[in-house]
Design a protein around this motif. Sequence first.
Motif, PDB file in Angstrom:
ATOM      1  N   ILE A 112       0.688  -1.241   0.071  1.00 38.15           N
ATOM      2  CA  ILE A 112       0.036   0.035  -0.275  1.00 38.15           C
ATOM      3  C   ILE A 112       0.791   1.371   0.213  1.00 38.15           C
ATOM      4  N   ALA A 113       1.883   1.235   0.850  1.00 37.23           N
ATOM      5  CA  ALA A 113       2.871   2.255   0.799  1.00 37.23           C
ATOM      6  C   ALA A 113       3.411   2.521  -0.728  1.00 37.23           C
ATOM      7  N   ILE A 114       3.924   1.689  -1.232  1.00 38.91           N
ATOM      8  CA  ILE A 114       4.550   1.825  -2.568  1.00 38.91           C
ATOM      9  C   ILE A 114       3.441   2.333  -3.711  1.00 38.91           C
ATOM     10  N   ALA A 115       2.216   1.609  -3.325  1.00 40.38           N
ATOM     11  CA  ALA A 115       1.336   2.052  -4.503  1.00 40.38           C
ATOM     12  C   ALA A 115       0.564   3.351  -4.396  1.00 40.38           C
ATOM     13  N   SER A 116       0.640   3.869  -2.909  1.00 36.72           N
ATOM     14  CA  SER A 116       0.177   5.309  -2.813  1.00 36.72           C
ATOM     15  C   SER A 116       1.257   6.108  -3.015  1.00 36.72           C
ATOM     16  N   LEU A 117       2.611   5.763  -3.043  1.00 37.41           N
ATOM     17  CA  LEU A 117       3.819   6.719  -3.387  1.00 37.41           C
ATOM     18  C   LEU A 117       3.706   6.772  -4.938  1.00 37.41           C
ATOM     19  N   HIS A 118       3.576   6.071  -5.817  1.00 36.92           N
ATOM     20  CA  HIS A 118       3.522   5.839  -7.190  1.00 36.92           C
ATOM     21  C   HIS A 118       2.368   6.738  -7.515  1.00 36.92           C
ATOM     22  N   ALA A 119       1.190   6.584  -6.898  1.00 40.38           N
ATOM     23  CA  ALA A 119      -0.155   7.288  -7.476  1.00 40.38           C
ATOM     24  C   ALA A 119       0.052   8.743  -7.060  1.00 40.38           C
ATOM     25  N   ALA A 120       0.920   9.092  -6.174  1.00 38.16           N
ATOM     26  CA  ALA A 120       1.079  10.518  -5.845  1.00 38.16           C
ATOM     27  C   ALA A 120       1.715  11.320  -6.719  1.00 38.16           C
ATOM     28  N   GLY A 121       2.694  10.713  -7.598  1.00 35.73           N
ATOM     29  CA  GLY A 121       3.338  11.239  -8.812  1.00 35.73           C
ATOM     30  C   GLY A 121       2.294  11.686  -9.893  1.00 35.73           C
ATOM     31  N   ASP A 122       0.961  11.353  -9.779  1.00 38.05           N
ATOM     32  CA  ASP A 122       0.203  11.828 -10.888  1.00 38.05           C
ATOM     33  C   ASP A 122      -0.849  12.606 -10.045  1.00 38.05           C
ATOM     34  N   PRO A 123      -0.997  13.806 -10.163  1.00 35.82           N
ATOM     35  CA  PRO A 123      -2.183  14.595  -9.598  1.00 35.82           C
ATOM     36  C   PRO A 123      -3.560  14.311 -10.030  1.00 35.82           C
ATOM     37  N   ALA A 124      -3.599  13.789 -11.176  1.00 32.80           N
ATOM     38  CA  ALA A 124      -4.823  13.294 -11.899  1.00 32.80           C
ATOM     39  C   ALA A 124      -5.530  12.063 -10.866  1.00 32.80           C
ATOM     40  N   LEU A 125      -4.661  11.442 -10.138  1.00 32.19           N
ATOM     41  CA  LEU A 125      -5.059  10.090  -9.655  1.00 32.19           C
ATOM     42  C   LEU A 125      -5.545  10.357  -7.994  1.00 32.19           C
ATOM     43  N   ALA A 126      -5.281  11.681  -7.601  1.00 32.53           N
ATOM     44  CA  ALA A 126      -5.610  11.948  -6.268  1.00 32.53           C
ATOM     45  C   ALA A 126      -7.004  11.712  -5.797  1.00 32.53           C
ATOM     46  N   SER A 127      -7.207  11.248  -4.859  1.00 32.98           N
ATOM     47  CA  SER A 127      -8.615  10.781  -4.650  1.00 32.98           C
ATOM     48  C   SER A 127      -9.744  12.021  -4.420  1.00 32.98           C
ATOM     49  N   SER A 128      -9.166  13.184  -4.280  1.00 30.00           N
ATOM     50  CA  SER A 128      -9.959  14.315  -4.000  1.00 30.00           C
ATOM     51  C   SER A 128      -9.979  15.267  -5.581  1.00 30.00           C
ATOM     52  N   SER A 129      -9.569  14.487  -6.443  1.00 27.85           N
ATOM     53  CA  SER A 129      -9.489  15.477  -7.767  1.00 27.85           C
ATOM     54  C   SER A 129     -10.485  15.265  -8.840  1.00 27.85           C
ATOM     55  N   THR A 130     -11.627  14.782  -8.408  1.00 26.56           N
ATOM     56  CA  THR A 130     -12.651  14.530  -9.373  1.00 26.56           C
ATOM     57  C   THR A 130     -12.904  15.644 -10.191  1.00 26.56           C
ATOM     58  N   SER A 131     -12.689  15.528 -11.388  1.00 28.16           N
ATOM     59  CA  SER A 131     -12.828  16.694 -12.486  1.00 28.16           C
ATOM     60  C   SER A 131     -14.301  16.691 -13.287  1.00 28.16           C
ATOM     61  N   ALA A 132     -14.369  17.649 -13.875  1.00 20.33           N
ATOM     62  CA  ALA A 132     -15.620  17.881 -14.639  1.00 20.33           C
ATOM     63  C   ALA A 132     -15.848  17.047 -15.748  1.00 20.33           C
ATOM     64  N   LYS A 133     -14.753  16.383 -16.166  1.00 19.29           N
ATOM     65  CA  LYS A 133     -14.521  15.538 -17.582  1.00 19.29           C
ATOM     66  C   LYS A 133     -15.129  14.073 -16.810  1.00 19.29           C
ATOM     67  N   GLY A 134     -15.312  13.605 -15.725  1.00 18.70           N
ATOM     68  CA  GLY A 134     -15.570  12.502 -15.172  1.00 18.70           C
ATOM     69  C   GLY A 134     -14.513  11.623 -14.869  1.00 18.70           C
ATOM     70  N   THR A 135     -13.314  12.053 -14.809  1.00 16.43           N
ATOM     71  CA  THR A 135     -11.949  11.151 -14.870  1.00 16.43           C
ATOM     72  C   THR A 135     -12.240  10.427 -13.333  1.00 16.43           C
ATOM     73  N   GLY A 136     -11.634   9.295 -13.293  1.00 16.98           N
ATOM     74  CA  GLY A 136     -11.724   8.706 -11.801  1.00 16.98           C
ATOM     75  C   GLY A 136     -10.961   9.179 -10.874  1.00 16.98           C
ATOM     76  N   THR A 137     -10.999   8.565  -9.758  1.00 14.67           N
ATOM     77  CA  THR A 137     -10.174   8.996  -8.353  1.00 14.67           C
ATOM     78  C   THR A 137      -9.649   7.552  -7.878  1.00 14.67           C
ATOM     79  N   LEU A 138      -8.589   7.655  -6.931  1.00 16.54           N
ATOM     80  CA  LEU A 138      -7.955   6.438  -6.523  1.00 16.54           C
ATOM     81  C   LEU A 138      -7.728   6.823  -5.322  1.00 16.54           C
TER      82      LEU A 138
END
Length: 344
Positions: free
Chosen positions: A137-163
């Motif tokens: 989980i630590a490794i997965a979270s660290l890697h996802a943090a490198g892509d702001p589009a995957l932040a769990s609080s960053s749901t966009s108007a385009k309907g992209t997902g969260t993680l």
Amino acid sequence: MLRLGQVSKPGWIGAARARSICATHAKAQQARLSSVVGSQSSVNPEEIAHFSRLSQQWWDERGEFGLLHKMNPVRMQFIRNKVLEMQREEDVRSANETLPLSGLDVVDVGCGGGLLCESLARLGGRTLGIDASSSNIAIASLHAAGDPALASSSTSAKGTGTLSYEHTSVEELLAQRGPASFDVVCSMEVIEHVDNPRTFLTNCATLVKPGGHLFLSTIARTPLSYFLTIFAAEHLLRLVTPGTHTHSKYINPDEMTEFFLSTPLPPDNATSSNGAQTTPQQQASRPWISRLYGGTPLRTEAEIRGMVYLPWKGEWMLVPRGAPGASLWAEACNYLFWVRRPLE
């Protein structure tokens, strides 16, 4: 239970030895999905420790998990196509070709370093990855943090997902969230590493909403799979650490099919997220596969597809639906399994 990765002189176990081991343990293996019942934990501490030691390598495409990196596009192809197929079946106008998981709650059980999770989120899913290894989980979270589009609080108007990720087991997640909490439940290359596979499958299925999807991938228990995944991959070529796989824990496609053909789901003792016992009307407990036609379920209820590695291309191939003799060769090692919870 024999752990084949611990056999002496591991580099030179021949095909005849593989057939002998398969025959010796056949009777015990056949009952694997039918012999374990109850609420026992599916977490195997030895398996968790093994993958925790390897956690730093999850995102090294040439390392321990290189074959999974190459497999991931094929897994996502199957998930995307199956979800779209069912959307078109219900209403062609509801099919979202670009983001087929948009608006759907998705969980990846046994997410490891997050290879599948990131892809699920990019298809629009509100994705949660869970794993019993805190290191994963630590490794997965660290890697996802490198892509702001995957932040769990960053749901966009385009309907992209969260993680987002949680260090937990499927049993604990079910106790927290309750049954019917997710539109899509995935568990890839996990069930062959758990204890109590019947309990594990039941818990994964109980998380699925009515009309939702359960995606699994695993390895069939055949002489071919022993030769490829243990003799060749572990001992001869050293592509993965010896001891990673245990042949007797592999599950055949027909055993998986039989489970969903004969087991009423969700179980009678399922509870809601507030701890209340669900009523029979709320549960609509029944097998998810109604019947077989020539040994095959309806494509709207379940589907099995083999995955074959092509070494001359360095990539995996999803075996086409209806390929001649697929059950004999294409599904004799790695395969994908999809099943849908009936609408209530």
